[in-house]
Design an enzyme around this catalytic site. Structure first.
Site, PDB file in Angstrom:
ATOM      1  N   HIS A 262       0.855  -1.191   0.000  1.00 23.67           N
ATOM      2  CA  HIS A 262       0.000   0.000   0.000  1.00 23.67           C
ATOM      3  C   HIS A 262       0.890   1.240   0.000  1.00 23.67           C
ATOM      4  O   HIS A 262       1.559   1.542   0.987  1.00 23.67           O
ATOM      5  CB  HIS A 262      -0.907   0.002   1.220  1.00 23.67           C
ATOM      6  CG  HIS A 262      -1.689   1.265   1.353  1.00 23.67           C
ATOM      7  ND1 HIS A 262      -2.809   1.516   0.604  1.00 23.67           N
ATOM      8  CD2 HIS A 262      -1.498   2.361   2.120  1.00 23.67           C
ATOM      9  CE1 HIS A 262      -3.292   2.706   0.910  1.00 23.67           C
ATOM     10  NE2 HIS A 262      -2.507   3.248   1.832  1.00 23.67           N
ATOM     11  N   ASP A 264       0.906   5.231  -0.367  1.00 21.47           N
ATOM     12  CA  ASP A 264       0.175   6.485  -0.443  1.00 21.47           C
ATOM     13  C   ASP A 264       0.802   7.356  -1.517  1.00 21.47           C
ATOM     14  O   ASP A 264       2.018   7.612  -1.502  1.00 21.47           O
ATOM     15  CB  ASP A 264       0.214   7.197   0.903  1.00 21.47           C
ATOM     16  CG  ASP A 264      -0.678   6.513   1.933  1.00 21.47           C
ATOM     17  OD1 ASP A 264      -1.849   6.250   1.609  1.00 21.47           O
ATOM     18  OD2 ASP A 264      -0.200   6.244   3.045  1.00 21.47           O
ATOM     19  N   ASP A 374      -7.672   1.868   2.326  1.00 26.70           N
ATOM     20  CA  ASP A 374      -7.268   2.867   3.320  1.00 26.70           C
ATOM     21  C   ASP A 374      -8.043   4.173   3.250  1.00 26.70           C
ATOM     22  O   ASP A 374      -7.657   5.150   3.861  1.00 26.70           O
ATOM     23  CB  ASP A 374      -5.766   3.166   3.158  1.00 26.70           C
ATOM     24  CG  ASP A 374      -5.216   4.013   4.291  1.00 26.70           C
ATOM     25  OD1 ASP A 374      -5.712   3.899   5.413  1.00 26.70           O
ATOM     26  OD2 ASP A 374      -4.282   4.794   4.047  1.00 26.70           O
ATOM     27  N   HIS A 578      -6.337   9.967  -1.089  1.00 31.46           N
ATOM     28  CA  HIS A 578      -6.936  10.035   0.250  1.00 31.46           C
ATOM     29  C   HIS A 578      -6.030  10.610   1.338  1.00 31.46           C
ATOM     30  O   HIS A 578      -6.431  10.593   2.515  1.00 31.46           O
ATOM     31  CB  HIS A 578      -7.471   8.658   0.656  1.00 31.46           C
ATOM     32  CG  HIS A 578      -6.418   7.612   0.843  1.00 31.46           C
ATOM     33  ND1 HIS A 578      -6.231   6.583  -0.045  1.00 31.46           N
ATOM     34  CD2 HIS A 578      -5.513   7.407   1.831  1.00 31.46           C
ATOM     35  CE1 HIS A 578      -5.262   5.805   0.383  1.00 31.46           C
ATOM     36  NE2 HIS A 578      -4.805   6.298   1.516  1.00 31.46           N
TER      37      HIS A 578
END
Length: 1019
Positions: A262, A264, A374, A578
């Protein structure tokens, strides 16, 4: 027996830590290291490889914040290591407890080809499996000295979050730089003991299996010669063979492990660093795929694939090869893992359009699963969009972070606004960075809430955020857990394989209706106001640009700007990631976002201007006003909600001006504003104490209260400063009632100026002519810290729910706190409007750039009436991760609309967000498309992305009821087709009769239409 257990566990830990793990690399020799520190921003690979180097020793400091250092390591494999496995151990000064949040590196060969990434849990580079001895080693490392921003206890404000404010002190010390022999047998012994030790710790003390494992571990430890671990490792492993080969129970839970990292797209690092994080991780994962034939890796976010393609084509080539082999799996179908609360309707649709199209064009893959582990809550519009994009599965993890109520399902059908359902999984392992530890696997089994109906769950496995992804140790764990008594069965497989099996066994799963509200991170609806305003303005400008460009293309041969609009949409979509749009990134990210939004605005205004000029032809000056307002229409010169439509004879809530707006002084130092449709009383404090609707003979403001009341709260959450607002913030409030200036303006508005703390606010209150609406323009020069600013409207309305706009519709949320689920929604998201209503009469508050709101209700003692107080969230001032969040000047526009129906709320929400446009010299612009039913909103009009010249129209039912509407085109059409979001026909084309087509829509249904132009020119 209890003493035996604790003694063995302690013994296992010490022997592993102090003897066995160190013996994995029994022999080593140092490498020679040189370094070049790149000035400023990162340089191209060729430049980094060619630059001169200086010697550097292990233990020396290196790396200022956000710097890049190019290390070169050289050495020779000792002749006596012939036949053995040799690896380079390259430790840049890592903290193994913080993968993804510190320095990282990418290793290159002398020719510039990438090898793999270096991370805290992945510090090795294979030199040879059976070396000849004497090989020369030469490797280059592009190392980034990203500073450690995140410190959970506590969150410490830091200036390191922007290269403009960070210091230049080195952040790291170079650690181990060696060539070493890898003892594969010892390495396997470590994996055996770790898996068995962790499984043993999770089994019940009363479980015979626990004691079988314990005795086997004791025998293995007895077999280890602590002075010769390598020589005794095989003997120790033999003692574990029996317990490792005992098969799992037939009823054992099944876990589908999916390799994952994951990442970001921005957070505690800028966008440019994410480009490198993705390159390091994908280099790592493609290398691991080559070494491990059973491993499968999944990666979301088309933007991240596009970054590798642009910036690291040599890595991208490896990715494409692995994708073609079916083991590197694109998932998600979105441009980024976006926030889903705040993006507008079209933006959320375009996340799927651009994401899915990238995967189709690059890989020929139709992604079927939406991968959003997330994101901070999930819009009720998503299920319909998922299906309209051609996907059918949905995955989330973040709901496990909710603090008040435990979500009742892990595998379920999620039903959205319109009734569309999507098969959804919420992994019970409760992390999207699993390492398949015994504790995690056991937790997944215990936590899984569909026991008895379903038998399987999914585990995203790997270190995220640049931590390197899945490791070989994780793959080794999965091999041992594939069929092991006492454990769930674990196997690496594609997400689609999991979903197919899960759906087959549990198609009758329970249903959850409505949004997936995250009971945490509620302040993300307010933090970094300028980023949110940039997003809102860009979304509406994109819609305008498409509308005017399409109209000008059809009417005046204007060259439709396909490439520019595609690029600009992707830029806006990226910034909806996000941790960007929610305002939770470092200062650097939001500083760059502001500049980007400025450039986007300028380019889109240029496109709009060019289209208007094309429509005007050669006529100079003058102009017909073209309003961008209500979202429905019937032909003419008004652009309603992104569609050119006619101005109705009388919009609901609007009337011909019965009187010019006036501002009159009243006793007590207050003023009265009146436009014949509303009468507004403002007291000497500059507060609105009455908003009277003569037509309904109805007062809007609750007796004894004041509206447009600015309220200031302390704002110091227990954790997650930029993310959270905790319910106790309401315990203390300061009403801002002191007024410096209260005076009418020459333009017929009332000017109110206040000072508070270190800040200042100026407001203009006005009543537009012929409109039942109180406009409020607010400018705040904000210099508070750890404060929360709200604008309150106490309304004389008895309503047990609000209607808050979301994508392609609205959500009902309670105004009461009957249940813990109701109480937890003390801060929620609305787009352009929030509406409250009693039968026959309602009130809307509309806005141009805010998202957070709250609502409370109270019963008045004097008349037992209900006061329902709606508050808009304007500004916050958290200090982490950006210590100067929101400092400076902000401008907001919002309005109170008494007597508003839901349709009025929809229209006024569009009106406050869309500017007036003038077509120079034009007597009017006929609409390109119009619809006959006010309930039907046109969200986009554009030319088809394939360059065919077809006109694409997207519309939706906005009020939550059924609608039958005629769509009329203002140009000759050959046929109309119903399409998916990617503009691919899903229903047979219908030949039109020249008057358009009739549509029947269910509540909140989205329909995309493709109108083929008769004798189209192909512009």
């Amino acid at each position: 027996m209890h003493n035996d257990r604790t003694v063995t566990e302690a013994r296992l830990k010490r022997v592993l830590d102090e003897r066995i793990r160190p013996a994995v690399y029994p022999e080593s020799v140092p490498l020679t290291v040189t370094v070049w520190n790149a000035p400023g921003e990162p340089v191209p690979v060729a430049e980094g490889l060619a630059a001169g180097r200086e010697p550097i020793e292990v233990g020396a400091p290196w790396g200022p914040p956000w710097g890049t250092s190019w290390f070169t390591v050289t050495g020779t494999v000792p002749e006596e290591w012939a036949g053995r496995t040799v690896e380079a151990l390259l430790d840049l000064g890592f903290d193994e407890n913080m993968p993804g949040f510190q320095c990282e590196g990418l290793v290159y060969r002398p020719d510039g080809s990438p090898v793999k990434g270096l991370n805290p849990r992945n510090q090795w580079v294979r030199i040879g499996e059976s070396v000849a001895g004497g090989e020369e080693v030469l490797l280059h490392i592009e190392a980034s000295s990203n500073p450690v921003i995140l410190d959970y206890h506590p969150f410490v404000p830091t200036e390191l979050g922007d290269r403009l404010t960070a210091d230049d002190a080195p952040r790291y010390r170079l650690a181990r730089m060696d060539l070493a022999v890898l003892d594969g047998v010892v390495w396997e012994l470590v994996q055996d003991l770790e898996v068995l030790g962790e499984l043993m710790a999770e089994l019940s003390v009363d479980s015979p299996r626990r004691w079988e494992i314990l005795r086997a571990v004791e025998r293995a430890l007895d077999a280890v010669d602590l002075q010769d671990v390598g020589g005794s490792a095989e003997r120790a492993r033999e003692q574990l063979t029996e317990v490792l080969s005992a098969p799992a129970h037939a009823s054992a839970h099944r876990i589908s492990a999916v390799g994952h990292a994951h990442i970001d797209s921005a957070w505690l690092w800028p966008l440019r660093e994410t480009v490198r994080k993705v390159a390091r991780t994908t280099a790592n994962m493609t290398a691991l795929l080559e070494d491990e034939p059973d491993f499968v890796y999944a990666m979301s976010q088309a933007q991240q694939f596009a970054w590798i393609k642009e910036h690291r084509p040599e890595v991208y080539a490896r990715v494409k090869k692995a994708v073609a082999e079916g083991r590197f799996v694109p998932v998600g179908g979105m441009w980024v893992e976006s926030d889903t609360n705040m993006p507008g309707s079209e933006a959320l649709a375009r996340q799927f359009v651009h994401g899915k199209r990238f995967f189709l064009e690059e890989f020929g893959i139709e992604t079927e699963e939406v991968w959003l582990p997330d994101t901070f809550g999930y819009s009720a519009a998503l299920p319909q969009l998922v299906r309209l994009a051609g996907a059918k599965w949905f995955l989330t993890q973040k709901i496990s972070w909710s603090r008040t109520n435990k979500f009742p399902h892990h595998t379920f059908w999620w039903e959205g606004l319109d009734g569309t359902r999507v098969f959804t999984h919420f992994p019970p392992i409760d992390t999207y960075n699993s390492r398949l530890s015994g504790q995690e696997v056991a937790h997944a089994v215990r936590n899984f809430q569909e026991k008895g109906g379903a038998t399987r769950s999914l585990a995203p496995t790997g270190w995220g955020d640049g931590g390197g992804g899945t490791t070989r140790e994780m793959v080794a764990r999965a091999k041992r857990l594939a069929d092991l008594e006492g454990s769930a069965r674990v196997v690496f497989e594609r997400p689609s394989a999991f979903f197919e099996k899960a759906h087959a066994e549990y198609g009758h799963a329970p249903v959850w209706v409505g949004e997936l509200y995250l009971e945490l991170h509620r302040a993300t609806l307010t933090s970094q106001a300028k980023t949110k305003q940039g997003n809102r303005r860009s979304e509406h400008l994109l819609r305008e640009a498409e509308l005017w460009a399409a109209t000008a293309a059809v009417r005046a041969g204007f060259r439709y700007p396909y490439e520019a609009l595609d690029r600009l949409w992707k830029t806006v979509l990226l910034h909806q990631f996000h941790d960007i749009l929610p305002g939770t990134s470092i200062a650097w990210v939001h500083r760059e976002a502001a500049a980007t939004y400025g450039a986007v605005t300028a380019e889109l205004e240029s496109i709009v201007g060019g289209a208007l000029a094309a429509l005007a032809g050669d006529a100079p000056g003058g102009g017909t006003v073209v309003f961008n307002a209500a979202p429905h229409g019937r032909g003419g010169a008004v652009a309603h909600g992104g569609a050119l439509v006619d101005s109705p004879d009388r919009d609901p809530g609007h009337a011909p001006a019965s009187a010019s707006p006036t501002v009159r002084a009243r006793e007590g130092g207050g003023f009265t504003l009146d436009n014949g449709l509303l009468r507004v009383e403002v007291d000497g404090r500059g507060l609105v104490v009455s908003v009277y609707d003569p037509e309904a003979d109805r007062e809007t403001i609750a007796p004894g209260t004041a509206a447009n009341l600015l309220q200031l709260h302390p704002d110091f959450p227990n954790m997650w400063d930029a993310w959270d607002v905790d319910h106790f913030y309401r315990n203390t409030v300061t009403d801002l009632t002191d007024v410096e200036t209260l005076e009418p303006t020459d333009e017929g508005a009332l000017r109110v100026v206040r000072a508070f703390g270190s800040s200042r606010v100026e407001q203009l209150l006005s009543l537009p002519a012929g409109v039942r609406r109180l406009d409020i323009e607010t400018e705040v020069d904000w210099h508070e810290t750890e404060k929360f600013l709200k604008a309150a409207f106490p309304l004389d309305v008895h309503a047990d729910r609000t209607s808050a706009e979301t994508q392609f519709g609205h959500l009902h949320r309670p105004t009461h706190t009957n249940t813990s689920w109701d109480a937890a929604k003390f801060e929620a998201c609305a787009h352009r409007f929030v509406h409250l209503e009693e039968p026959g009469w309602g009130v809307a508050v509309v806005n141009d750039s805010t998202y957070g709101y709250d609502v409370t209700r109270a019963v008045r003692e004097a008349d037992t009436g209900t006061t329902t107080t709606l508050r808009l969230s304007l500004l916050r001032a958290p200090r982490f991760p950006d210590p100067r969040t929101d400092q400076g000047t902000h401008r907001f526009r919002y309005a109170l609309v008494p007597g508003a129906s839901l349709g009025d709320a929809v229209r006024e929400g569009y009106r406050i967000n869309l500017p007036e446009r003038r077509v120079p010299g034009s007597a009017g612009v006929e609409p390109l498309v119009s619809v006959s039913d006010d309930a039907v909103v046109i969200s986009a009009i554009k030319l088809a992305d394939d360059g065919s010249g077809d006109v694409v129209v997207r519309l939706y039912e906005s009020l939550g009821g059924r609608a039958r509407a005629r769509l009329s085109a203002g140009f000759p059409t050959a046929s109309v087709s119903v399409c998916d979001l990617l503009e691919r026909p899903v229903a047979a084309a219908t030949t039109t009769d020249g008057d358009g087509v009739v549509l029947s829509l269910r509540p909140f249904e989205i329909v995309t239409l493709r109108l083929a132009r008769r004798a189209a020119s192909g512009v």
